[in-house]
Scaffold this motif. Structure first.
Motif, PDB file in Angstrom:
ATOM      1  N   ARG A   9       0.821  -1.210   0.000  1.00  0.00           N
ATOM      2  CA  ARG A   9       0.000   0.000   0.000  1.00  0.00           C
ATOM      3  C   ARG A   9       0.853   1.257   0.000  1.00  0.00           C
ATOM      4  N   LYS A  10       1.993   1.207   0.701  1.00  0.00           N
ATOM      5  CA  LYS A  10       2.928   2.341   0.658  1.00  0.00           C
ATOM      6  C   LYS A  10       3.388   2.551  -0.769  1.00  0.00           C
ATOM      7  N   GLY A  11       3.701   1.444  -1.424  1.00  0.00           N
ATOM      8  CA  GLY A  11       4.167   1.488  -2.812  1.00  0.00           C
ATOM      9  C   GLY A  11       3.132   2.114  -3.729  1.00  0.00           C
ATOM     10  N   SER A  12       1.849   1.932  -3.391  1.00  0.00           N
ATOM     11  CA  SER A  12       0.799   2.492  -4.265  1.00  0.00           C
ATOM     12  C   SER A  12       0.228   3.791  -3.692  1.00  0.00           C
ATOM     13  N   GLY A  13       0.904   4.311  -2.637  1.00  0.00           N
ATOM     14  CA  GLY A  13       0.486   5.605  -2.083  1.00  0.00           C
ATOM     15  C   GLY A  13      -0.686   5.536  -1.126  1.00  0.00           C
ATOM     16  N   MET A  14      -1.091   4.307  -0.714  1.00  0.00           N
ATOM     17  CA  MET A  14      -2.206   4.175   0.242  1.00  0.00           C
ATOM     18  C   MET A  14      -1.618   4.072   1.647  1.00  0.00           C
ATOM     19  N   MET A  15      -1.484   5.184   2.330  1.00  0.00           N
ATOM     20  CA  MET A  15      -0.822   5.174   3.636  1.00  0.00           C
ATOM     21  C   MET A  15      -1.857   5.139   4.764  1.00  0.00           C
ATOM     22  N   SER A  16      -1.465   4.491   5.854  1.00  0.00           N
ATOM     23  CA  SER A  16      -2.327   4.460   7.032  1.00  0.00           C
ATOM     24  C   SER A  16      -2.104   5.739   7.853  1.00  0.00           C
ATOM     25  N   LYS A  17      -3.083   6.137   8.661  1.00  0.00           N
ATOM     26  CA  LYS A  17      -2.946   7.361   9.464  1.00  0.00           C
ATOM     27  C   LYS A  17      -1.868   7.191  10.541  1.00  0.00           C
ATOM     28  N   SER A  18      -1.780   6.000  11.115  1.00  0.00           N
ATOM     29  CA  SER A  18      -0.868   5.772  12.235  1.00  0.00           C
ATOM     30  C   SER A  18       0.452   5.181  11.768  1.00  0.00           C
ATOM     31  N   ASP A  19       1.555   5.517  12.501  1.00  0.00           N
ATOM     32  CA  ASP A  19       2.855   4.948  12.161  1.00  0.00           C
ATOM     33  C   ASP A  19       3.191   3.755  13.049  1.00  0.00           C
ATOM     34  N   ASN A  20       2.461   3.588  14.132  1.00  0.00           N
ATOM     35  CA  ASN A  20       2.752   2.514  15.065  1.00  0.00           C
ATOM     36  C   ASN A  20       2.186   1.185  14.556  1.00  0.00           C
ATOM     37  N   PHE A  21       3.057   0.186  14.397  1.00  0.00           N
ATOM     38  CA  PHE A  21       2.650  -1.100  13.794  1.00  0.00           C
ATOM     39  C   PHE A  21       1.511  -1.755  14.578  1.00  0.00           C
ATOM     40  N   GLY A  22       1.662  -1.805  15.911  1.00  0.00           N
ATOM     41  CA  GLY A  22       0.640  -2.441  16.755  1.00  0.00           C
ATOM     42  C   GLY A  22      -0.711  -1.765  16.622  1.00  0.00           C
ATOM     43  N   GLU A  23      -0.685  -0.435  16.623  1.00  0.00           N
ATOM     44  CA  GLU A  23      -1.926   0.339  16.505  1.00  0.00           C
ATOM     45  C   GLU A  23      -2.586   0.128  15.135  1.00  0.00           C
ATOM     46  N   LYS A  24      -1.746   0.143  14.108  1.00  0.00           N
ATOM     47  CA  LYS A  24      -2.266  -0.037  12.745  1.00  0.00           C
ATOM     48  C   LYS A  24      -2.919  -1.413  12.597  1.00  0.00           C
ATOM     49  N   MET A  25      -2.257  -2.405  13.203  1.00  0.00           N
ATOM     50  CA  MET A  25      -2.778  -3.770  13.080  1.00  0.00           C
ATOM     51  C   MET A  25      -4.114  -3.897  13.830  1.00  0.00           C
ATOM     52  N   LYS A  26      -4.185  -3.242  14.984  1.00  0.00           N
ATOM     53  CA  LYS A  26      -5.418  -3.285  15.785  1.00  0.00           C
ATOM     54  C   LYS A  26      -6.570  -2.623  15.001  1.00  0.00           C
ATOM     55  N   GLU A  27      -6.260  -1.469  14.425  1.00  0.00           N
ATOM     56  CA  GLU A  27      -7.233  -0.726  13.617  1.00  0.00           C
ATOM     57  C   GLU A  27      -7.720  -1.593  12.434  1.00  0.00           C
ATOM     58  N   PHE A  28      -6.762  -2.259  11.827  1.00  0.00           N
ATOM     59  CA  PHE A  28      -7.026  -3.141  10.691  1.00  0.00           C
ATOM     60  C   PHE A  28      -7.962  -4.283  11.092  1.00  0.00           C
ATOM     61  N   MET A  29      -7.662  -4.934  12.226  1.00  0.00           N
ATOM     62  CA  MET A  29      -8.468  -6.072  12.677  1.00  0.00           C
ATOM     63  C   MET A  29      -9.876  -5.636  13.086  1.00  0.00           C
ATOM     64  N   GLN A  30      -9.968  -4.451  13.698  1.00  0.00           N
ATOM     65  CA  GLN A  30     -11.300  -3.953  14.072  1.00  0.00           C
ATOM     66  C   GLN A  30     -12.169  -3.770  12.827  1.00  0.00           C
ATOM     67  N   LYS A  31     -11.519  -3.355  11.764  1.00  0.00           N
ATOM     68  CA  LYS A  31     -12.253  -3.092  10.535  1.00  0.00           C
ATOM     69  C   LYS A  31     -12.665  -4.380   9.814  1.00  0.00           C
ATOM     70  N   TYR A  32     -11.764  -5.371   9.796  1.00  0.00           N
ATOM     71  CA  TYR A  32     -11.987  -6.529   8.913  1.00  0.00           C
ATOM     72  C   TYR A  32     -12.297  -7.854   9.601  1.00  0.00           C
ATOM     73  N   ASP A  33     -11.929  -7.991  10.881  1.00  0.00           N
ATOM     74  CA  ASP A  33     -12.179  -9.272  11.561  1.00  0.00           C
ATOM     75  C   ASP A  33     -13.630  -9.289  12.023  1.00  0.00           C
ATOM     76  N   GLU A  34     -14.523  -9.605  11.100  1.00  0.00           N
ATOM     77  CA  GLU A  34     -15.958  -9.407  11.338  1.00  0.00           C
ATOM     78  C   GLU A  34     -16.493 -10.194  12.523  1.00  0.00           C
ATOM     79  N   ASN A  35     -15.972 -11.428  12.708  1.00  0.00           N
ATOM     80  CA  ASN A  35     -16.490 -12.217  13.834  1.00  0.00           C
ATOM     81  C   ASN A  35     -15.603 -12.086  15.072  1.00  0.00           C
TER      82      ASN A  35
END
Length: 271
Positions: A52-78
Motif C-alpha cells: 500500500r505504501k508502494g501504491s500511495g495508500m498510507m495508514s494514518k498511524s505509524d505505530n505497527f501495533g496500533e495499525k494492526m489493531k485498527e485493521f483487525m477492528q475493521k476486517y475481523d468481522e467475527n
C-alpha cells in the motif's frame, strides 16, 4: 510458515482475479488450516502495508501495533482474532471473491458436469436461475462443504448477479464453469478452438458413422484428438482421459448425443 522475505504475489494490484486471490491466500495461510492467524497474520499485514505504501495508500498511524489493531477492528468481522477467506475477500479488491469458496471445495470437473447434466434437463446449454440454487447445493454437498440456507441464498444471488448479465434468468455452462479450479476447468481448454455450428455438425457427422445421433467414448476420444491436432494444441494422454471423462458425464448410458457435445464445443449453445 510463510516468510515475509518471500515476495507474496499480487498485493499491489488494483483488482485481483479469483485465482490471484487464492494464491495470496495460500501464501499466507501457510499451515493450510483455513485462517491467517498469529505470525501468518503479522506477515500478511506487513506485506500489505508495504504494497500500500508502494501504491500511495498510507495508514494514518505509524505505530505497527496500533495499525494492526485498527485493521483487525475493521476486517475481523467475527472478532476471533483471525482472518478467514471471506474476510480477506473484503480486504483485497477481488473481482469474484466468494467464488473461491467453490473453487477450493468443488471436486472435479466430472462432478461439476454430472451436477450440470441433472439441471440442464432440456440440454439447452443453460440452466434457469431458479434451478441455480439446487445446482449449487448439489456441488457443495458433493464437496462435503457445510452451508446454511442464508449462505446458499447469498451465493446464488451473487452468482446470478455475476453471470446473468442480460437478465434473462439463464446461466450458460461456460460461464458457470468458472466455479471450477483452473486446472479442473477443462472447458477453458477449448477456448480459442470453439466451433461454429457448421464446423461442429461436420465433425460430429464424421464420427457418428451410422447416423444414430450419438457417439460413444472411443469415438469421442478420436474426435478430441482430431480437434487438438487441427488446432495444433498439445495434449497428453492423462489430460485427454480427464477431458473425455468430464464430457462423458453428459452422456446417457454411454451415448453422447449431438446436443450434449455441442454445448461444450460450440461458441454459442444451440438455440
Amino acid at each position: 510458515m510463510a516468510s515475509s522475505q518471500q515476495q507474496p504475489p499480487y498485493l499491489h494490484l488494483a483488482e485481483l482475479t479469483a485465482s490471484q486471490f487464492l494464491e495470496i491466500w495460500k501464501h499466507f495461510d501457510a499451515d493450510g488450516n483455513g485462517y491467517i492467524e498469529g505470525k501468518e497474520l503479522e506477515n500478511f499485514f506487513q506485506e500489505l502495508e508495504k504494497a500500500r505504501k508502494g501504491s500511495g495508500m498510507m495508514s494514518k498511524s505509524d505505530n505497527f501495533g496500533e495499525k494492526m489493531k485498527e485493521f483487525m477492528q475493521k476486517y475481523d468481522e467475527n472478532s476471533d482474532g483471525k482472518i478467514e477467506m471471506a474476510e480477506l475477500a473484503q480486504i483485497l479488491p477481488t473481482e469474484e471473491n466468494f467464488l473461491l469458496c467453490f473453487r477450493q471445495h468443488v471436486g472435479s470437473s466430472t462432478e461439476f458436469m454430472e451436477a450440470w447434466r441433472k439441471y440442464d434437463t432440456d440440454r439447452s446449454g443453460y440452466i434457469e436461475a431458479n434451478e441455480l440454487k439446487g445446482f449449487l447445493s448439489d456441488l457443495l454437498r458433493k464437496a462435503n462443504r457445510p452451508y446454511d440456507e442464508p449462505k446458499l441464498q447469498e451465493y446464488t444471488q451473487t452468482i446470478l448477479r455475476m453471470f446473468d448479465l442480460n437478465g434473462d434468468g439463464k446461466l450458460g455452462l461456460s460461464e458457470m464453469s468458472r466455479l471450477l479450479p483452473v486446472q479442473e476447468n477443462f472447458l477453458l481448454k477449448f477456448q480459442g478452438m470453439k466451433l461454429t455450428s457448421e464446423e461442429f455438425n461436420a465433425i460430429f457427422t464424421f464420427y457418428d458413422k451410422d447416423g444414430s445421433g450419438y457417439i460413444d467414448e472411443n469415438e469421442l476420444d478420436a474426435l478430441l484428438k482430431d480437434l487438438y491436432e487441427k488446432n495444433k494444441k498439445e495434449m497428453n494422454i492423462q489430460q485427454l482421459t480427464n477431458y473425455r471423462k468430464s464430457v462423458m458425464s453428459l452422456a446417457e448410458a454411454g451415448k453422447l448425443y449431438r446436443k450434449d457435445l455441442e454445448i461444450v464445443l460450440c461458441s454459442e449453445p444451440p438455440m
